[in-house]
Design an enzyme around this catalytic site. Structure first.
Site: not given
Length: 245
Positions: A99-102, A119
């Site tokens: 999720v996101c910058s993961g 991202s």
């Protein structure tokens, strides 16, 4: 079914809470919050603590891997134990998701090279550094038949339901959605870069920039880019030597 959600210092809470709330309802789901060792982990707010329930060593082969984002993602994308665990666990996982910058951690582990990925809009350029193809206009992007990334923060709810549909079936996922009463009707229409005004973009960028210019974040960003550049140079040299021989 074992679900391993990576919690690292500086994670963004909604990044993992959304998918967790979806996946925990699946039959037989056993959710673990994993880190180097069990114990409390502070979110990026500095005031919310969530307990890591298991260590990486205790969780070698989860069925589902989920990595949230946060302002400290870049720092942890240089943590070799994290990257080694992601690579090993990915070999036997059914799904590996971010999720996101993961997704930066997945990219740093080498799982997104040559693949489409998304991202948070602020982290998209970093994906290209690791050979991924950034996608800015899709909420959920399946890189292959087991690796999936999603956009920033709230997109984790969509990802959780998407995974629930593929793991437990669409009927189960719909029931989970209803149980969560997830029926988005936002009061504003600025949830994507393409919809936001120039003033809103500037305000959001400034808000996030305050976190990204902290010394630890700057050092981690410079180090991550340096690591990527070295890998690229070494890879080109290796290809040349191979072609010459």
């Amino acid at each position: 079914m074992q679900v391993a959600i990576v919690l690292y210092p500086g994670f963004t809470a909604l990044d993992f809470i959304g998918p967790y709330e979806s996946l925990r309802w699946l039959p037989g789901a056993q959710v673990r919050f994993v880190w180097h060792e069990p114990g409390p982990i502070a979110a990026d707010s500095g005031v919310l603590l969530v307990g890591a329930t298991h260590s990486f060593d205790e969780t070698p082969s989860p069925d589902v891997i989920l990595i949230p984002g946060g302002f400290s993602t870049i720092e942890h994308a240089r943590d070799q134990k994290v990257l080694d665990w992601v690579r090993r666990a990915h070999q036997s996982s059914t799904w590996t998701a971010s999720v996101c910058s993961g997704s930066v951690i997945l990219a740093a582990a080498g799982l997104l090279e040559g693949r489409r990925a998304t991202s948070h809009w602020a982290a998209l350029p970093v994906l290209r550094t690791f050979g991924a193809t950034p996608v800015a206009d899709e909420r959920i992007v399946a890189a292959d038949d087991k690796t999936v990334t999603c956009a920033g923060v709230s997109a984790g709810i969509d990802l959780g339901l998407w995974l629930a549909g593929r793991i437990g079936g669409e009927d189960k996922a719909r029931a989970i959605q209803l149980s969560m009463e997830y029926d988005p009707q936002p009061p504003f229409d600025s949830g994507h870069w393409s919809k936001a005004s120039a003033a809103t973009r500037a305000t959001a960028t400034a808000m996030m920039g305050k976190e990204m210019v902290k010394p630890a974040a700057l050092t981690a960003s410079a180090g991550l880019l340096w690591d990527a550049a070295l890998r690229s140079v070494r890879s080109r040299r290796a290809r040349r030597r191979s072609a010459a021989s």
